[in-house]
Design a protein around this motif. Structure first.
Motif, PDB file in Angstrom:
ATOM      1  N   SER A   1       0.075  22.650   9.038  1.00 56.54           N
ATOM      2  CA  SER A   1      -1.054  22.510   8.115  1.00 56.54           C
ATOM      3  C   SER A   1      -1.401  21.026   7.978  1.00 56.54           C
ATOM      4  O   SER A   1      -0.521  20.164   8.023  1.00 56.54           O
ATOM      5  CB  SER A   1      -0.697  23.077   6.738  1.00 56.54           C
ATOM      6  N   ASN A   2      -2.697  20.755   7.832  1.00 52.69           N
ATOM      7  CA  ASN A   2      -3.178  19.382   7.661  1.00 52.69           C
ATOM      8  C   ASN A   2      -2.667  18.451   8.758  1.00 52.69           C
ATOM      9  O   ASN A   2      -2.341  17.284   8.503  1.00 52.69           O
ATOM     10  CB  ASN A   2      -2.787  18.841   6.284  1.00 52.69           C
TER      11      ASN A   2
ATOM     12  N   PRO B   1      -6.444  30.438  24.754  1.00 54.11           N
ATOM     13  CA  PRO B   1      -7.001  30.377  23.397  1.00 54.11           C
ATOM     14  C   PRO B   1      -5.950  29.884  22.411  1.00 54.11           C
ATOM     15  O   PRO B   1      -4.752  29.903  22.687  1.00 54.11           O
ATOM     16  CB  PRO B   1      -7.400  31.825  23.111  1.00 54.11           C
ATOM     17  N   VAL B   2      -6.411  29.451  21.238  1.00 54.02           N
ATOM     18  CA  VAL B   2      -5.514  28.881  20.233  1.00 54.02           C
ATOM     19  C   VAL B   2      -5.729  29.573  18.889  1.00 54.02           C
ATOM     20  O   VAL B   2      -6.868  29.746  18.444  1.00 54.02           O
ATOM     21  CB  VAL B   2      -5.763  27.367  20.062  1.00 54.02           C
ATOM     22  N   ILE B   3      -4.630  29.964  18.257  1.00 52.41           N
ATOM     23  CA  ILE B   3      -4.669  30.399  16.861  1.00 52.41           C
ATOM     24  C   ILE B   3      -4.059  29.260  16.057  1.00 52.41           C
ATOM     25  O   ILE B   3      -2.881  28.916  16.252  1.00 52.41           O
ATOM     26  CB  ILE B   3      -3.862  31.695  16.638  1.00 52.41           C
ATOM     27  N   ALA B   4      -4.846  28.648  15.189  1.00 51.77           N
ATOM     28  CA  ALA B   4      -4.390  27.465  14.463  1.00 51.77           C
ATOM     29  C   ALA B   4      -4.698  27.593  12.978  1.00 51.77           C
ATOM     30  O   ALA B   4      -5.554  28.375  12.559  1.00 51.77           O
ATOM     31  CB  ALA B   4      -5.053  26.209  15.031  1.00 51.77           C
ATOM     32  N   VAL B   5      -3.982  26.796  12.189  1.00 53.20           N
ATOM     33  CA  VAL B   5      -4.242  26.728  10.748  1.00 53.20           C
ATOM     34  C   VAL B   5      -5.576  26.027  10.528  1.00 53.20           C
ATOM     35  O   VAL B   5      -5.893  25.033  11.186  1.00 53.20           O
ATOM     36  CB  VAL B   5      -3.107  25.967  10.034  1.00 53.20           C
TER      37      VAL B   5
ATOM     38  N   GLN C   1      -5.839  30.958   7.663  1.00 52.41           N
ATOM     39  CA  GLN C   1      -5.004  30.452   6.594  1.00 52.41           C
ATOM     40  C   GLN C   1      -3.542  30.491   7.066  1.00 52.41           C
ATOM     41  O   GLN C   1      -3.166  31.343   7.879  1.00 52.41           O
ATOM     42  CB  GLN C   1      -5.157  31.323   5.341  1.00 52.41           C
ATOM     43  N   PRO C   2      -2.704  29.582   6.560  1.00 53.04           N
ATOM     44  CA  PRO C   2      -1.299  29.563   7.011  1.00 53.04           C
ATOM     45  C   PRO C   2      -0.473  30.674   6.383  1.00 53.04           C
ATOM     46  O   PRO C   2       0.522  30.446   5.702  1.00 53.04           O
ATOM     47  CB  PRO C   2      -0.817  28.174   6.554  1.00 53.04           C
TER      48      PRO C   2
ATOM     49  N   PHE D   1      -2.339  35.181  10.705  1.00 54.20           N
ATOM     50  CA  PHE D   1      -1.990  34.889  12.098  1.00 54.20           C
ATOM     51  C   PHE D   1      -1.745  36.185  12.860  1.00 54.20           C
ATOM     52  O   PHE D   1      -2.146  36.335  14.017  1.00 54.20           O
ATOM     53  CB  PHE D   1      -0.741  33.994  12.147  1.00 54.20           C
ATOM     54  N   CYS D   2      -1.108  37.142  12.195  1.00 52.19           N
ATOM     55  CA  CYS D   2      -0.831  38.428  12.826  1.00 52.19           C
ATOM     56  C   CYS D   2      -2.118  39.158  13.183  1.00 52.19           C
ATOM     57  O   CYS D   2      -2.218  39.770  14.255  1.00 52.19           O
ATOM     58  CB  CYS D   2       0.032  39.269  11.884  1.00 52.19           C
TER      59      CYS D   2
END
Length: 407
Positions: A312-313, A329-333, A352-353, A358-359
């Motif tokens: 995060s941040n 591809p990217v899954i990111a906060v 959101q974290p 994420f799931c």
């Protein structure tokens, strides 16, 4: 005018995002004809980027005998002492001649390049204010940090040019260093040296994951608690409950991280993650890797269905750029640097974290594997357009030339 001589001064030339940028900056300036030298307080041929071994850039190490901490504490103070010693050695004993100093991370060395008979121009690259990277959980810690924080702000302000890695960091910089809010801060995104990512032959992952695991999720980050690697494991555990037995047997998670046995946190957190994996009951579907080679990383990025980026941040984050270039591809906060690198619903997903968010994104890749192709293609194009080494090289050379012309 002859190309300038640029001296790079960095605290620890290991493997990390800051080191990656420093190496790329040195290579970029060398490609433009600059005479580049590098000085550091620590350099280990077994724990460094491969380019530092064969680039032709001279690397000199000084001050590694000084402690990195005092009984596991006072890391910042020790880092300042090591960098000040390094600067004093360069100025008074090394015999080096140079036009510009490029330094980052620790600004305490700057005055010693300015307070000489021939003051040098200084370019300081701020990855993130150091004082925000530590907690002040006791009165003693607050007292200890007060003079260090003051020194960081004052010495950073002595730089002739200040660069940051993202607009997010630029805003944090001005909020943190109130006395420097009037200074012009330039954003220079980290780049990707594409030549190091060109490969036509990739192996499968059968040597580290079972052959039947067709959907491999990948996390690439150092084994540090602030990287929030727990999030990847918990989201992966939630994914197990979303999938039927056949689908679950096709998925796997690889946690690949930079690991240094000298760093106590790396050792401790690696074990913590192992313990969490056992508690969640997903050990058969998770593989941990430590300190992998560049070739191994390329192979992982090429073969995975998606990259999970959990901090995060994060100030910027080079991993999403590397992943997108490799068409992953990217899954990111949805905070910090990824807001400027990952395009939501185009090159990946910003979440959101929270494990369930994420799931949700991970499940889409399992249910619709073609997303890997469409989003991967979009990510590759975005890197070429916005984060190319050529654009990075042009910008940093421009800043160096401005400084030398002002002499």
């Amino acid at each position: 005018m002859e190309p300038p001589i640029v001296l790079f001064v960095h605290p620890d030339l290991g493997i990390g995002g800051a080191e990656r940028l420093v190496v790329d900056a040195a290579l970029a300036l060398k490609s433009r004809g600059c005479d580049v030298r590098m000085w550091t307080a620590h350099y280990d041929l077994k724990h460094c980027f491969s380019e530092t071994k064969d680039s032709g850039i001279p690397i000199r190490c000084c001050g590694d005998w000084l402690p990195r901490s005092l009984m596991g504490r006072c890391h910042a103070l020790c880092a300042y002492i090591r960098m000040i010693f390094l600067a004093l050695y360069i100025v008074f004993l090394s015999g080096e001649t140079f036009d510009v100093v490029f330094c980052d991370q620790v600004s305490a060395c700057i005055p010693f390049f300015k307070w000489t008979r021939k003051p040098k121009k200084i370019l300081f690259y701020c990855h993130f204010p150091d004082q925000l990277l530590t907690q002040r959980i006791s009165a003693l810690k607050r007292i200890y940090r007060t003079p260090i924080d003051w020194l960081e702000e004052k010495t950073t302000g002595m730089a002739d040019c200040i660069l940051v890695n993202s607009h997010f960091t630029a805003n944090v910089f001005k909020q943190t260093f109130a006395s420097l809010s009037h200074r012009e801060i330039y954003v220079l995104y980290p780049s990707l040296n594409i030549s190091k990512f060109e490969c036509n032959v990739f192996e499968d992952l059968s040597n580290i994951v079972p052959m039947k695991r067709k959907h491999v999720f990948l996390s690439v980050n150092r084994y540090e608690r602030k990287k929030n690697l727990d999030l990847a494991l918990k989201a992966f555990c939630d994914l197990r409950d979303r999938l039927n037995m056949l689908e679950w047997e096709k998925v796997h998670l690889i946690i690949a991280g930079g690991y240094d046995e000298r760093v106590k946190e790396n050792v401790e957190h690696f074990q913590e993650l192992h313990d969490l994996t056992a508690q969640l009951g997903i050990g058969d579907h998770v593989t941990f890797l430590r300190s992998f080679s560049d070739e191994q990383k390329l192979n992982l990025l090429y073969n995975c269905i998606c990259v999970l980026y959990t901090p995060s941040n994060e100030h910027f984050g080079i991993v999403p750029i590397e992943a997108m270039y490799m068409r992953s591809p990217v899954i990111a906060v949805n905070s910090g640097g990824p807001l400027e690198s990952v395009v939501n619903n185009v090159t990946g997903y910003l979440c959101q974290p929270q494990p369930h968010e994420f799931c949700d994104a991970m499940e889409r890749f399992v249910k619709n594997p073609s997303l890997k192709i469409t989003m991967g293609k979009a990510g590759h194009a975005r890197v070429l357009e916005t984060f190319s080494f050529e654009a990075f090289s042009t910008q940093i050379y421009h800043h160096i030339c401005k400084l030398t012309q002002c002499k």
